[in-house]
Design a protein around this motif. Structure first.
Motif: not given
Length: 193
Positions: A165-193
């Motif tokens: 038996s699961i003791v924790d609340d069955l409505k509890t979300v334990f994981a979710s799925v999202s799109i990967q967020q890419f951080e702009p790299g240093e090379d991209e930042e330098e080319s924009q300056s």
């Protein structure tokens, strides 16, 4: 399940636990209604073998200087660098009654998601269950390989046997799925300056 041989330990000197570890022994504490709280030591190889079978939250049988009992692993302390076990806490349990324990959730197919640029965000890595000691699983697996962006996993989605038996609340979300967020790299930042 084999029986672990625990040897009673007397803490009579500073740094005795460190010395025991150098000798290949792991210090620990077992506590319960019958035992009270007793310090022990166990061979590192014997403990590693048992942990590979039962997991880090499993149930073990033990012999402590002639006293036979059953315990659940409550806590394991590991070295942050080597990941070797430094200390273990056991709680004696009634072999015939139900126990409550945290069981790890293992995500199958997580690597496949990352190849598609999808990220699994785990809010919980374990779930509290109630069952007989012999029915306690080493882990509960959930297949996330077919997940889509926006998928949400609740504890009610976990597949466990009827004896668990699961003791924790069955409505509890334990994981979710999202799109990967890419951080702009240093090379991209330098080319924009």
């Amino acid at each position: 399940m084999e029986q672990l041989t625990l040897n009673k330990r007397i803490n009579n000197a500073a740094h005795s636990a460190r010395r025991k570890r150098r000798e290949g022994k792991i210090p620990g504490v077992v506590y319960g209604k019958k035992l009270g709280s007793l310090m022990f030591e166990i061979g590192a190889m014997e403990l590693d073998k048992e942990l590979s079978i039962t997991g880090e939250h499993g149930v073990v049988n033990f012999d402590l200087n002639g006293y036979n009992g059953t315990a659940i692993i409550k806590d394991i302390q590991k070295d942050p660098v080597t990941h070797k076990v430094m200390h273990i806490d056991l709680e004696e349990i009634n072999r015939n009654g139900n126990i409550e324990a945290e069981v790890p959730i293992k995500f199958e197919g997580k690597e496949f998601l990352s190849t598609k640029g999808i990220v699994l965000q785990a809010q919980k890595n374990s779930v509290k269950v109630s069952c007989k000691p012999e029915d306690l699983p080493k882990s509960i697996e959930v297949d996330v390989s077919k997940a889509k962006i926006g998928s949400v996993y609740k504890l009610s989605d976990l597949e466990v046997g009827s004896e668990i038996s699961i003791v924790d609340d069955l409505k509890t979300v334990f994981a979710s799925v999202s799109i990967q967020q890419f951080e702009p790299g240093e090379d991209e930042e330098e080319s924009q300056s």
